[in-house]
Structures are given as structure tokens and as C-alpha cells.
Scaffold this active site. Structure first.
Site, PDB file in Angstrom:
ATOM      1  N   ASP A 181      -1.135  -3.713  11.593  1.00  7.65           N
ATOM      2  CA  ASP A 181      -2.475  -4.221  11.344  1.00  7.65           C
ATOM      3  C   ASP A 181      -3.412  -3.335  12.154  1.00  7.65           C
ATOM      4  O   ASP A 181      -3.071  -2.909  13.255  1.00  7.65           O
ATOM      5  CB  ASP A 181      -2.606  -5.683  11.773  1.00  7.65           C
ATOM      6  CG  ASP A 181      -3.842  -6.325  11.141  1.00  7.65           C
ATOM      7  OD1 ASP A 181      -4.182  -5.983   9.999  1.00  7.65           O
ATOM      8  OD2 ASP A 181      -4.486  -7.158  11.803  1.00  7.65           O
ATOM      9  N   SER A 182      -4.567  -3.041  11.585  1.00  6.40           N
ATOM     10  CA  SER A 182      -5.446  -2.097  12.253  1.00  6.40           C
ATOM     11  C   SER A 182      -6.893  -2.388  11.909  1.00  6.40           C
ATOM     12  O   SER A 182      -7.180  -3.158  10.992  1.00  6.40           O
ATOM     13  CB  SER A 182      -5.088  -0.666  11.825  1.00  6.40           C
ATOM     14  OG  SER A 182      -5.214  -0.536  10.426  1.00  6.40           O
TER      15      SER A 182
ATOM     16  N   LYS B 279      -6.216  14.321  11.671  1.00  3.62           N
ATOM     17  CA  LYS B 279      -6.440  12.896  11.965  1.00  3.62           C
ATOM     18  C   LYS B 279      -5.174  12.258  12.550  1.00  3.62           C
ATOM     19  O   LYS B 279      -5.247  11.556  13.563  1.00  3.62           O
ATOM     20  CB  LYS B 279      -6.909  12.156  10.702  1.00  3.62           C
ATOM     21  CG  LYS B 279      -7.296  10.713  10.988  1.00  3.62           C
ATOM     22  CD  LYS B 279      -7.758   9.939   9.767  1.00  3.62           C
ATOM     23  CE  LYS B 279      -7.576   8.450  10.017  1.00  3.62           C
ATOM     24  NZ  LYS B 279      -7.845   7.612   8.857  1.00  3.62           N
TER      25      LYS B 279
ATOM     26  N   ASN C 257       0.839  -1.181   0.000  1.00 12.26           N
ATOM     27  CA  ASN C 257       0.000   0.000   0.000  1.00 12.26           C
ATOM     28  C   ASN C 257       0.891   1.254   0.000  1.00 12.26           C
ATOM     29  O   ASN C 257       1.483   1.618   1.002  1.00 12.26           O
ATOM     30  CB  ASN C 257      -0.890  -0.064   1.252  1.00 12.26           C
ATOM     31  CG  ASN C 257      -1.881   1.050   1.307  1.00 12.26           C
ATOM     32  OD1 ASN C 257      -1.664   2.106   0.730  1.00 12.26           O
ATOM     33  ND2 ASN C 257      -2.977   0.788   2.011  1.00 12.26           N
TER      34      ASN C 257
ATOM     35  N   ARG D  81      -3.383   5.218  14.486  1.00 13.37           N
ATOM     36  CA  ARG D  81      -2.137   5.003  13.732  1.00 13.37           C
ATOM     37  C   ARG D  81      -1.100   6.059  14.079  1.00 13.37           C
ATOM     38  O   ARG D  81       0.070   5.760  14.260  1.00 13.37           O
ATOM     39  CB  ARG D  81      -2.415   4.983  12.230  1.00 13.37           C
ATOM     40  CG  ARG D  81      -1.239   4.474  11.415  1.00 13.37           C
ATOM     41  CD  ARG D  81      -1.568   4.176   9.962  1.00 13.37           C
ATOM     42  NE  ARG D  81      -2.629   3.185   9.841  1.00 13.37           N
ATOM     43  CZ  ARG D  81      -3.910   3.467   9.617  1.00 13.37           C
ATOM     44  NH1 ARG D  81      -4.300   4.706   9.439  1.00 13.37           N
ATOM     45  NH2 ARG D  81      -4.799   2.514   9.536  1.00 13.37           N
TER      46      ARG D  81
HETATM   47  P1  ITT Z   1      -2.385  -3.845   4.082  1.00 14.65           P
HETATM   48  O1  ITT Z   1      -2.277  -4.199   2.650  1.00 14.65           O
HETATM   49  O2  ITT Z   1      -1.169  -3.109   4.579  1.00 14.65           O
HETATM   50  O3  ITT Z   1      -2.759  -4.998   4.997  1.00 14.65           O
HETATM   51  P2  ITT Z   1      -5.139  -2.824   4.486  1.00 14.65           P
HETATM   52  O4  ITT Z   1      -5.896  -1.896   3.600  1.00 14.65           O
HETATM   53  O5  ITT Z   1      -5.638  -4.228   4.635  1.00 14.65           O
HETATM   54  O6  ITT Z   1      -3.575  -2.736   4.112  1.00 14.65           O
HETATM   55  P3  ITT Z   1      -5.168  -2.450   7.399  1.00 14.65           P
HETATM   56  O7  ITT Z   1      -5.016  -3.908   7.578  1.00 14.65           O
HETATM   57  O8  ITT Z   1      -4.249  -1.570   8.160  1.00 14.65           O
HETATM   58  O9  ITT Z   1      -5.101  -2.031   5.853  1.00 14.65           O
HETATM   59  O10 ITT Z   1      -6.645  -1.923   7.757  1.00 14.65           O
HETATM   60  C1  ITT Z   1      -7.703  -2.782   7.969  1.00 14.65           C
HETATM   61  C2  ITT Z   1      -9.012  -2.083   7.763  1.00 14.65           C
HETATM   62  O11 ITT Z   1      -9.376  -1.393   8.969  1.00 14.65           O
HETATM   63  C3  ITT Z   1      -9.027  -1.011   6.678  1.00 14.65           C
HETATM   64  O12 ITT Z   1      -9.300  -1.573   5.413  1.00 14.65           O
HETATM   65  C4  ITT Z   1     -10.187  -0.140   7.161  1.00 14.65           C
HETATM   66  O13 ITT Z   1     -11.421  -0.722   6.795  1.00 14.65           O
HETATM   67  C5  ITT Z   1     -10.051  -0.216   8.675  1.00 14.65           C
HETATM   68  N1  ITT Z   1      -9.219   0.919   9.139  1.00 14.65           N
HETATM   69  C6  ITT Z   1      -7.948   0.857   9.588  1.00 14.65           C
HETATM   70  N2  ITT Z   1      -7.490   2.084   9.892  1.00 14.65           N
HETATM   71  C7  ITT Z   1      -8.491   2.941   9.606  1.00 14.65           C
HETATM   72  C8  ITT Z   1      -8.628   4.349   9.668  1.00 14.65           C
HETATM   73  O14 ITT Z   1      -7.632   5.135  10.050  1.00 14.65           O
HETATM   74  N3  ITT Z   1      -9.772   4.877   9.288  1.00 14.65           N
HETATM   75  C9  ITT Z   1     -10.790   4.121   8.871  1.00 14.65           C
HETATM   76  N4  ITT Z   1     -10.747   2.785   8.756  1.00 14.65           N
HETATM   77  C10 ITT Z   1      -9.609   2.192   9.132  1.00 14.65           C
END
Ligand code: ITT
Length: 205
Positions: free
Chosen positions: A74-75, A180, A10, A186
């Protein structure tokens, strides 16, 4: 400068992490590489049941494959009324990876009957740093708030339009990126990561 791998494809994440870390690291500045900048390898599935497990799966493999100190995060959104879900399934809650609108609509539908006072939720971010010698570190950040009844705002991504942080009168999707970063899960985790990097990576020229 120390080279560090961020185990993600990403590009936006790479730019965001570099921006926040540059601001926080000063003399310890690092050069972040993405998975597209190192020799290609097959990524492991994110099978962990916690953010930390998934961050470690990605960071360990990145470090093993590249030989570089590796960061992975991871989030997701943890909704109290859904027992902490979507949690690690946030990106694919509706069944379609990365379909932000479908994901947030499903959460709104699932808690449609939940009264206003019981719609608490948190964004959570866990970041892993794995070093070639085998040392592993985890830091995390949280933003507490609640889930609204309808989306508001066009900024951010994911669940931002339905999330109102505690003490805020605008959803995360109505904040500027800098606003933000200052309060987000994050932003908090990355500022902790910057402190950790300054401690565990020797300054390089
Ligand atoms: P990777 O390829 O790096 O895994 P990803 O898009 O899957 O990227 P994450 O695992 O970090 O990203 O995020 C998981 C989901 O959690 C992300 O697709 C959003 O739906 C939600 N999310 C995470 N951080 C967020 C934020 O700051 N604002 C809104 N939604 C968030």
C-alpha cells in the site's frame, strides 16, 4: 522456483515487482502470481488507517485463500501541510478511485496558499509478506521531497508530476522508470523485501 502471490490485479505492479525483485534476488528468484492467476475470491475493503494495516489486510487474505506466501503493498503521498494526507486515501482523494489528474489537482488547490518553504511531502510504500505458517513481515520505503505549484512531466503515474524529490531537478514524472526505481519509496521498499525473501523463504529449484 518458489511461487509467491502478489495480492493485486494491477498487471503493471506485477511486472514492476518482478523486475525489481529479479534484479535483487539472484539465486533466490521467485515466480510471482497475481490475483488473476489464482482461484478467485472476494477481496476485502482496505479499511486500515495506515499503509501497514492495509498491506496486511490484503496479504493475510491472499495467503489464507491461496495457501501461498503472499505479498501486498500500500502506498501514497503524505503532505506535511495536510497532516500527512492524502495518505491511505491517495488513490481516491478526489472521490474517484484512480483519477490521477483530479487527485493531484485537489492537492494543489488545497495547499495553494502554503508558501514554498512549507510544501514538504513524502511518498511512502509499505509492503507486507505473510507466510502460510502465520509469520508476518512489514518493510517500508520513503522518498522525501516537496509539492510543486503545477504539474511537470508525462512519465510515472499518480502524483508524480507535482512531486520534486529532495536533491532532484526533475519531477518524478520526468524521470525514466529506472531512475525512479533507484530513488523511489517503492524501489527502496522492494529492495528491502528482496533481502527479507532471501532470509525467510528457503531457496527452491
Ligand atoms: P492496488 O490495486 O494494488 O491497490 P492502487 O492503484 O490503488 O493499486 P496503491 O494503493 O499502491 O495503488 O497507490 C495508492 C495511490 O498513491 C496511487 O493511486 C497514487 O495516486 C499514489 N501513488 C503511489 N505510489 C505512487 C508513485 O510512485 N507515484 C505517484 N503516485 C503514487
Amino acid at each position: 522456483m518458489n511461487k509467491v502471490l502478489l495480492a493485486t490485479r494491477n498487471r503493471k505492479k506485477l511486472v514492476e515487482l518482478q523486475r525489481i525483485l529479479d534484479g535483487a534476488l539472484g539465486a533466490h528468484r521467485i515466480a510471482l502470481l497475481g490475483l488473476d492467476d489464482v482461484e478467485q475470491y472476494a477481496e476485502l475493503p482496505e479499511t486500515g488507517l495506515t499503509f501497514g494495516e492495509n498491506a496486511l489486510i490484503k496479504a493475510r487474505e491472499g495467503c489464507r485463500q491461496s495457501g501461498l506466501p503472499t505479498i501486498a503493498d500500500d502506498s501514497g503521498l503524505a503532505v506535511d501541510a495536510l497532516n500527512g494526507m492524502p495518505g491511505v486515501f491517495s488513490a481516491r482523494w478526489s472521490g474517484q478511485h484512480g483519477d490521477d489528474r483530479a487527485n493531484l489537482q485537489l492537492v494543489l488547490d488545497q495547499i495553494g496558499d502554503v508558501p514554498d518553504g512549507q510544501r514538504a511531502a513524502s511518498f511512502v510504500c509499505t509492503v507486507a509478506l505473510v507466510l502460510p505458517g502465520g509469520k508476518e513481515h512489514l518493510v517500508d520505503g520513503r522518498q522525501s521531497g516537496r509539492v510543486l505549484r503545477a504539474p511537470r512531466g508525462d512519465g510515472g503515474f499518480g502524483y508524480d508530476p507535482i512531486f520534486l524529490g529532495d536533491g532532484q531537478d526533475r519531477t518524478n514524472a520526468e524521470l525514466t522508470p529506472a531512475e525512479k526505481d533507484a530513488i523511489s519509496h517503492r524501489g527502496k521498499a522492494l529492495r528491502e523485501l528482496a533481502k527479507l525473501i532471501a532470509k525467510v523463504l528457503p531457496p527452491a529449484v
